[in-house]
Structures are given as C-alpha cells and as structure tokens.
Motif scaffolding. Structure first.
Motif, short mmCIF file in Angstrom:
data_model
loop_
_atom_site.label_atom_id
_atom_site.label_comp_id
_atom_site.label_asym_id
_atom_site.label_seq_id
_atom_site.Cartn_x
_atom_site.Cartn_y
_atom_site.Cartn_z
N ALA A 183 0.85 -1.19 0.00
CA ALA A 183 0.00 0.00 0.00
C ALA A 183 0.88 1.24 0.00
O ALA A 183 2.06 1.19 0.40
CB ALA A 183 -0.90 0.00 1.23
N PRO A 184 0.36 2.38 -0.47
CA PRO A 184 1.15 3.61 -0.42
C PRO A 184 1.64 3.89 0.99
O PRO A 184 0.90 3.75 1.96
CB PRO A 184 0.15 4.68 -0.89
N GLY A 185 2.92 4.27 1.08
CA GLY A 185 3.49 4.55 2.39
C GLY A 185 4.25 3.39 2.99
O GLY A 185 4.99 3.56 3.97
N ASP A 186 4.09 2.18 2.42
CA ASP A 186 4.88 1.04 2.90
C ASP A 186 6.36 1.27 2.58
O ASP A 186 6.69 1.92 1.58
CB ASP A 186 4.43 -0.25 2.21
N PRO A 187 7.26 0.72 3.40
CA PRO A 187 8.69 0.87 3.11
C PRO A 187 9.05 0.21 1.77
O PRO A 187 8.54 -0.87 1.45
CB PRO A 187 9.37 0.14 4.28
N SER A 188 9.89 0.85 1.00
CA SER A 188 10.35 0.26 -0.26
C SER A 188 11.30 -0.90 0.04
O SER A 188 12.16 -0.79 0.92
CB SER A 188 11.06 1.32 -1.10
N PRO A 189 11.17 -2.01 -0.66
CA PRO A 189 12.05 -3.16 -0.42
C PRO A 189 13.53 -2.86 -0.60
O PRO A 189 14.37 -3.57 -0.06
CB PRO A 189 11.56 -4.19 -1.45
N ASP A 190 13.85 -1.81 -1.37
CA ASP A 190 15.27 -1.48 -1.55
C ASP A 190 15.81 -0.56 -0.46
O ASP A 190 16.97 -0.16 -0.50
CB ASP A 190 15.52 -0.88 -2.93
N GLY A 191 14.95 -0.20 0.50
CA GLY A 191 15.38 0.62 1.62
C GLY A 191 15.59 2.08 1.30
O GLY A 191 16.12 2.83 2.13
N ALA A 192 15.14 2.51 0.12
CA ALA A 192 15.43 3.88 -0.31
C ALA A 192 14.35 4.89 0.02
O ALA A 192 14.49 6.06 -0.25
CB ALA A 192 15.69 3.90 -1.82
N GLY A 193 13.25 4.46 0.58
CA GLY A 193 12.15 5.37 0.88
C GLY A 193 10.86 4.60 1.07
O GLY A 193 10.88 3.46 1.55
N VAL A 194 9.75 5.21 0.70
CA VAL A 194 8.46 4.54 0.82
C VAL A 194 7.84 4.36 -0.56
O VAL A 194 8.22 5.03 -1.52
CB VAL A 194 7.50 5.32 1.74
N LEU A 195 6.89 3.44 -0.64
CA LEU A 195 6.26 3.12 -1.91
C LEU A 195 5.08 4.02 -2.22
O LEU A 195 4.41 4.52 -1.33
CB LEU A 195 5.77 1.66 -1.90
N ASP A 196 4.85 4.20 -3.52
CA ASP A 196 3.62 4.81 -4.00
C ASP A 196 3.05 3.87 -5.06
O ASP A 196 3.73 2.95 -5.52
CB ASP A 196 3.88 6.19 -4.58
N ILE A 197 1.81 4.09 -5.46
CA ILE A 197 1.15 3.23 -6.43
C ILE A 197 0.71 4.07 -7.62
O ILE A 197 0.15 5.16 -7.46
CB ILE A 197 -0.09 2.52 -5.82
N CYS A 198 0.99 3.58 -8.83
CA CYS A 198 0.47 4.21 -10.03
C CYS A 198 -0.15 3.12 -10.91
O CYS A 198 -0.02 1.93 -10.62
CB CYS A 198 1.56 4.98 -10.78
N ARG A 199 -0.81 3.53 -11.97
CA ARG A 199 -1.45 2.58 -12.87
C ARG A 199 -0.65 2.48 -14.17
O ARG A 199 -0.04 3.45 -14.62
CB ARG A 199 -2.88 3.01 -13.21
N GLY A 200 -0.65 1.30 -14.75
CA GLY A 200 0.08 1.10 -15.99
C GLY A 200 -0.61 0.12 -16.92
O GLY A 200 -1.44 -0.69 -16.48
N ILE A 201 -0.28 0.21 -18.19
CA ILE A 201 -0.79 -0.71 -19.21
C ILE A 201 0.40 -1.54 -19.68
O ILE A 201 1.36 -1.00 -20.24
CB ILE A 201 -1.40 0.06 -20.39
N GLU A 202 0.34 -2.84 -19.48
CA GLU A 202 1.45 -3.69 -19.87
C GLU A 202 1.55 -3.77 -21.39
O GLU A 202 0.59 -4.14 -22.07
CB GLU A 202 1.29 -5.09 -19.29
#
Length: 571
Positions: A389-408
C-alpha cells in the motif's frame, strides 16, 4: 497522401459500447472497426500507426542481434501436449480439429513451436547463442473481451525466443533485451516503467514487465519515487514490520455487531482503528480448509499466496464449506476456537498484532482483545500474503512506496529450461555432453501499444499521437481548395515540396468547411498542421500550429520547409 485518394472515416460520436478513451477515440478517428467481440479490422489510418510501431520494434530487435522469422498461426496440439500446456493453459486457448479429426490450436504464443524448431536445427554449443523473433498475429479467447484492442482476442505481438548454452549467457541476453525494450519504448515516445513481475502462465524464473503509465491502466505498479525500484503489485514485497508483537493488555471479550460484516464497519461501530481489525479469508487447497489472516486495511495478494507451500492451487471457500468447518455464516468468521486441523496462515503484519478484533464465529458478533498464544494458537505459517500500500517501506530501503497505474505493453522472461527439458530440446556442450537449452522469452504487444499510446496522449479534441507513430507527420489544410485556384496551386506546390523532402503529409483536399477539416486532423492526432488561405498567401504567410499549441504561428511561405524540418527534428 491526399484525403481524396485515402480513406478517412471519422465519427462525431463513439458507439455506445465503447468503454475507455482509447476505444472511443480509435473508433471515432477511423483507426479500427469492430467485426466481432474482441476482433477488429485495422483501417488504413490505423494500419499506418501499427506499421510504424512494427518498424521501430524491428529496427531495434535487429540492432540487438535478433533474427526475424515467421511461425505458423496454426499449431499442432502434440507440441502443447509435450510441454504440458494443452491441459493447463485454459479456456483462452482456441482449440479445433481439422478434417482428419486431429487437434490444432490458434497460437496465443509460440514457446512450443520455437523449441521444436531449436531441437531440430541446433545441435551444438557452437551454434549458440541464437535469438529468433517474429511479428505475428495471436489469438487468445478472452472470456470477456473489452476496452477495444486493449483486451481483445486477436492481436499482433512481437515474440522473441533466445537459446543459450548456459545461464550466464541467458542473463546477458536478458539484460540486452531489457536495454533494447527501453530503447524501443523511448523511441515510441511513451512514458513507461520497467517493473519486476510474476512469470504467470509462461513460466520460468525472473521477469520484467514494461508498462505505459496511464490512469486507466489495469495494472497497479508499486514504485519508490526516491529510487529505481518498481514492481507489479502482484510481486512487490511487503516488508515485515520493524516492531515485535507487544504483550497482551486487553481481555478477550465478545461484543454484538449485528448486520456488520466488513472490517471498516466493525471498526466504526466499535470506535477502533481499522488497523486493529483482522479479517479471516477462507480458502480451499484441494480438500483442505485454510484460514488466511490479514489486517483489516490490507488486501489479499493471490499470486503471493499461491506460491506458498501447499497452496498451489487454491480457491475461495464456498458459503457451504465455511459453515461446515466453522459452523458460522461468512462475515463473522475468525480463527479463535477453530478446529486444530484448520491451517492458519497469517500475514506478516498480523503476526505482530496484539489485542486485535476479529470475527467470533457466531453470527452478529465479533471478538475484541484477541491475542495469539493466549486466545488462539500461533499461525502455522507467517508470510507476505498482502498487496503493498502507499506509504509502505520500499524493499530497496530507499524510501516509501507509492502506487500508479500502468498498461502492460512488453514482458521479458528467463524461461530457463522449462520448455527445453519438457520437450527434450538438447544440444552437445563443449565436453560432448547433452544438455537442455537455457531459454529466454521476450514479448511486445504491437497493436496494444497503439491503444496505450492513446490512453496516455489525448485531450478533449482527440488523439495526440507521439510523432514517431503518428499516421502522418503533417496535415496540410487548404481553405477553399476546390474554389480558389490560388490556394489549390499553392497547396499542390507545398505538398510536392514537403513530400520530396520526405515529410509525410496528408493533404485535406475535400470540399468541406474549415471547421470540419480542423476537427478531423486534430481527432486523428497528426502532430503538425499547416493552413493555407487566400488572405495569408497575399501576405506571403502560412499558418502553422502544433497539435498541442494553444495558438497558431505565421510562417513565411519561402521558409516553410526549413521551419517544418526544424519542428520535426525537435520532436
């Protein structure tokens, strides 16, 4: 090209069944026409765009060392039976029998065919590595085709397959394709992200998806604004909470919650934070009943869950199965008091909770002050089973996560030996020993790119194609072409001059009002426009306007070619 010699078929309104922006605009602009559900004719204007996408893809694949071939659209079932996918692929695989009652299929992808080719043609490590690719029609029998070509059944895809003597060389080519795809989507003029992804039905180990960023995208992408980390939400890891489970403080209590089944409603009724609630999700693995425990504000990640030991495959339990195992209707179920034979799997966030709220396994009631160890047994397994979810810690330890939408629009895989072992595709290594090929697989949705580009680039007037894939570079719009000899002569001269210089010009020589011509040229997304009229010609001026410009610019007629070439180079 003159409109009178072309076929331009625009609509004022999109059909009522058109759903998303790209679908509506592609129909209105005369890019596609529907034949059947998920099956479309590419009209002349749209085909020009597709061919431009193909050209860029082909140029970059050739530059990267891949070799083009073309495999049949129709494939024999035996190859898919060898790989095991004839049964596993599912209803999207369009199967049929020929007149001799032999089983065939329309290709959704070509791993089996290319592996068969490799085992017959590649005998020695000296022939490796090799990378074959094709740009070919595919068919997947979508249950509910929608969104025009974005979720269609017939489509054009670039699929490539590489063969290697060892894993190190596969990794080299995987990196080569990652860089190649980056160049392709950059040249196409798209805003995109490469994200770590699940391998899905294709199989293998590592994979990356390439997503065109658009609010209408079906896929959620977790990314860190402060680093390069990005992953499909299906794969993004939710890190363990940095805290340990606190000691119990509250006592266990059963409270009435009539007609309240959602965690949000339970928390509001009891005046508690949503983060203090736990929801139990009942699932079945074969004949085993399992409870998945998630924090009330989190959502289940089915891909992660399916990868857990003893959970592939799983399905959600029916109401009857829930009542059979918990003696309670859905909406009030929980882990407390459940039979010892029911496996409990807790998300990492739940495992560190104390004094939480959950269902009481009694209709109209929940429990408060629930604690592991004291009120119920510890989970059989603690694992990451939720979506980030937005605000969760980034797995790479560089900050927090955000969510965007994409088309594969692209996906690359390290298949490893999944298909070569199953189909006994072997080569002789340097020591003369038989080994299975290491394989890579690399796909690009050619026709899907067109829809994705429109989703990302449009305004109230229509499509705003990136210049590299626009059907024409420039629209030449005369005011009174059929009525004014001066305008007609000037337009014909300008048209010839631009065409001779290699500029792709669409001359609108129809007997239409200027407003109609302007609206059509804007609708179909041509990046540059020149207007020729008697008044301007008297002053030696022409009117230029870029597709996204707010106002027109006067250009001296004698300087037009240099002016346009400068604009084309700038884009």
């Amino acid at each position: 090209m003159r409109v009178s010699q072309f076929f331009l078929s625009t609509l004022r309104e999109a059909p009522a069944d058109a759903e998303i922006v790209s679908h509506k605009l592609m129909l209105r602009a005369g890019i596609i026409r529907r034949l059947a559900g998920g099956i479309y004719t590419w009209m002349p204007l749209g085909l020009r765009v597709v061919r431009k996408v193909e050209a860029i893809v082909r140029e970059e694949m050739n530059r990267a060392g891949a070799v083009e071939l073309s495999m049949p659209v129709v494939q024999p079932a035996e190859l898919w039976q060898e790989s095991g996918r004839w049964e596993k692929y599912g209803a999207e695989l369009l199967r049929f029998k020929d007149r001799h009652q032999r089983d065939f299929l329309i290709q959704p992808t070509s791993e089996e065919v290319i592996t068969d080719l490799a085992r017959n043609e590649l005998r020695s490590y000296r022939q490796l590595p090799v990378h074959f690719y094709q740009i070919q029609t595919k068919f997947r029998d979508e249950r509910r085709p929608r969104f025009g070509i974005m979720r269609g059944r017939e489509f054009t895809m670039k699929d490539g397959y590489s063969f290697h003597a060892d894993y190190a060389d596969l990794q080299r080519e995987y990196t080569n394709m990652y860089d190649t795809y980056t160049r392709i989507f950059t040249r196409l003029g798209l805003k995109f992200r490469a994200v770590a992804a699940d391998t899905g039905a294709i199989g293998g180990t590592g994979s990356h998806e390439f997503h065109v960023l658009a609010d209408s995208g079906e896929d959620a992408i977790a990314y860190c604004p402060d680093s390069d980390y990005a992953a499909n939400i299906e794969l993004a890891e939710a890190l363990p909470p940095p805290t340990t489970r606190p000691a119990p403080v509250a006592s266990l209590s059963k409270v009435p919650t009539p007609g309240t089944t959602r965690c949000e409603d339970v928390a509001a009724l009891l005046g508690a934070p949503l983060e203090q609630t736990v929801k139990a999700i009942a699932v079945m693995h074969e004949n085993e009943f399992v409870l998945l425990l998630l924090r009330g504000d989190h959502s289940l990640n089915e891909i992660k869950t399916q990868k857990l030991p003893g959970m592939d495959p799983f399905r959600f339990a029916t109401d009857a199965e829930i009542e059979q195992h918990l003696q309670c209707k859905p909406g009030y179920i929980g882990p407390v008091g459940s039979d010892a034979g029911i496996r409990l799997i807790a998300d990492r966030a739940v495992a560190v909770m104390a004094d939480f709220i959950c269902g009481a396994n009694e209709e109209g009631h929940h429990l408060t002050g629930v604690n592991f160890g004291r009120d119920l047994r510890e989970p059989a397994l603690v694992a990451d089973i939720r979506n980030v979810a937005p605000g969760d810690p980034s797995p790479d330890g560089a900050g927090v996560l955000d969510i965007c939408r994409g088309i594969e629009v692209g996906h690359i895989f390290q298949l490893r030996t999944k298909y070569s072992e199953a189909m006994k595709a072997l080569f002789l290594d340097e020591s003369g020993k038989s080994r299975a090929f290491e394989m890579g697989c690399y796909g690009i949705g050619v026709t899907r790119i067109v829809g994705a580009a429109i989703e990302q680039n449009h305004d109230a007037r229509g499509i705003v194609f990136p210049q590299p894939i626009a059907p024409f570079q420039l629209a030449l719009v005369p005011i009174g072409y059929r009525k004014s000899a001066q305008v007609r002569e000037a337009c014909d001269r300008i048209y010839a001059e631009l065409a001779a210089a290699g500029v792709e010009v669409l001359l609108d020589d129809r007997d239409e009002r200027p407003g109609v011509m302007f609206a059509d040229m804007e609708l179909v997304g041509i990046p540059h426009r020149i207007v020729v009229g008697e008044r301007g010609l008297k002053e030696g001026k022409l009117e230029y306007q870029g597709r996204c410009d707010q106002s027109a610019t006067a250009v001296a007629a004698g300087e037009l070619l240099a002016f346009i070439q400068e604009r084309l180079c700038a884009n």
